[in-house]
Design a protein around this motif. Structure first.
Motif, mmCIF file in Angstrom:
data_model
loop_
_atom_site.group_PDB
_atom_site.id
_atom_site.type_symbol
_atom_site.label_atom_id
_atom_site.label_comp_id
_atom_site.label_asym_id
_atom_site.label_seq_id
_atom_site.Cartn_x
_atom_site.Cartn_y
_atom_site.Cartn_z
ATOM 1 N N GLY A 46 -17.284 -77.578 -30.068
ATOM 2 C CA GLY A 46 -16.021 -78.223 -30.392
ATOM 3 C C GLY A 46 -16.258 -79.722 -30.423
ATOM 4 O O GLY A 46 -17.379 -80.181 -30.174
ATOM 5 N N LEU A 47 -15.232 -80.483 -30.734
ATOM 6 C CA LEU A 47 -15.355 -81.939 -30.805
ATOM 7 C C LEU A 47 -14.315 -82.599 -29.922
ATOM 8 O O LEU A 47 -13.147 -82.207 -29.920
ATOM 9 N N ASP A 48 -14.749 -83.591 -29.125
ATOM 10 C CA ASP A 48 -13.830 -84.486 -28.439
ATOM 11 C C ASP A 48 -14.034 -85.843 -29.093
ATOM 12 O O ASP A 48 -14.922 -86.610 -28.710
ATOM 13 N N ARG A 107 -10.451 -83.474 -21.166
ATOM 14 C CA ARG A 107 -10.584 -83.548 -22.632
ATOM 15 C C ARG A 107 -11.690 -82.616 -23.103
ATOM 16 O O ARG A 107 -11.601 -81.983 -24.154
ATOM 17 N N THR A 108 -12.766 -82.540 -22.323
ATOM 18 C CA THR A 108 -13.897 -81.680 -22.686
ATOM 19 C C THR A 108 -13.451 -80.220 -22.709
ATOM 20 O O THR A 108 -13.722 -79.485 -23.668
ATOM 21 N N ASP A 110 -10.415 -79.203 -22.986
ATOM 22 C CA ASP A 110 -9.357 -79.040 -23.990
ATOM 23 C C ASP A 110 -9.917 -78.700 -25.376
ATOM 24 O O ASP A 110 -9.172 -78.269 -26.250
ATOM 25 N N THR A 111 -11.214 -78.918 -25.583
ATOM 26 C CA THR A 111 -11.789 -78.514 -26.874
ATOM 27 C C THR A 111 -11.772 -76.988 -26.990
ATOM 28 O O THR A 111 -11.881 -76.456 -28.086
ATOM 29 N N ARG A 126 -21.727 -82.383 -23.025
ATOM 30 C CA ARG A 126 -21.268 -83.327 -24.057
ATOM 31 C C ARG A 126 -22.497 -83.947 -24.717
ATOM 32 O O ARG A 126 -23.401 -84.415 -24.023
#
Lengths: 151, 151
Positions: A46-48, A107-108, A110-111, A126
């Protein structure tokens, strides 16, 4: 195999276009050096923002990746038309842990990366990009089509 | 995203099965170290027995690959079922040149690898495997299907 004319082209992509394309896929390949050996493995991601997030289980790959320079590649290439694109991210990989501020850890997660491969994947990695590059293959006209058109 | 039950499994493949799967595809990813940086790039390939054959143009990738340890990965993973496989070859890459016997050069070209990417690809690279490994993801039962079946 479909044959095409020789006017296929290789287009260099901007960083912005590379990130736009990364956001369209869920599966990439992580490259790293483990015990002196180069390995490449498919991973969901995924992307943050510009940061690539992947999940790993406990083990040698995680140990090799944490605080290491890694490569991450995503592509989408159509075998029928021989057209498509590839994007390569080079970056520093870092496991999310207690020393990180809570917002970053949140946030990580939340991906919401889900790994298609089974097994425990409790470690979040990450990949902080240091360089991104991409190419698009613009296919030539299929020779069959030229024949069909009578040329 | 299709959700599946937790009984998905990761199966370790035999070398024989890895080679059988490699023969079913035309596109893989070559990983190497170029100017100190790890890169991964999609390449078309063929097989001369266990040897992976790829074509490259003149340039930094060819210089980095020749006489180097490289990684070569192929996978086929279905985003709908989350099932599929991946195979990783680690090997020594060597450009075919005048010092090779004619039979070897001929066998290499007989793989008839065609690059989908445009541009001159006059250099033939053989990746002589030192290790091969593979995994198959056997998907769990889709949760939707369980619901459909009333379970």
């Amino acid at each position: 195999m479909t044959r095409t004319t020789d006017d296929a082209a290789l287009e260099v992509l901007s960083a912005e276009e590379c990130y736009r394309l990364l956001a369209t896929q869920q599966l990439g390949r992580l490259g790293l050096i483990s015990n002196g050996n180069q390995i490449i493995m498919p991973v969901n991601y995924g992307l943050d923002g510009p940061v690539v997030v992947v999940r790993l289980g406990q083990g040698s790959v995680l140990r090799a990746a944490d605080h290491a320079n890694v490569a991450f590649e995503v592509d989408s290439i159509d075998p029928a038309t021989h057209s498509g694109w590839s994007v390569l991210v080079r970056g520093l990989a870092e496991e999310v842990g207690d020393r990180h501020e809570r917002g970053l850890a949140q946030r990580t997660r939340d991906t919401a990366v889900e790994s298609w491969a089974p097994g425990e994947r409790g470690h979040w990695l990450r990949v902080i990009p240091q360089a991104i590059s991409g190419r698009r293959i613009v296919a030539g006209v299929p020779v069959d089509l030229l024949v069909d058109l009578g040329s």
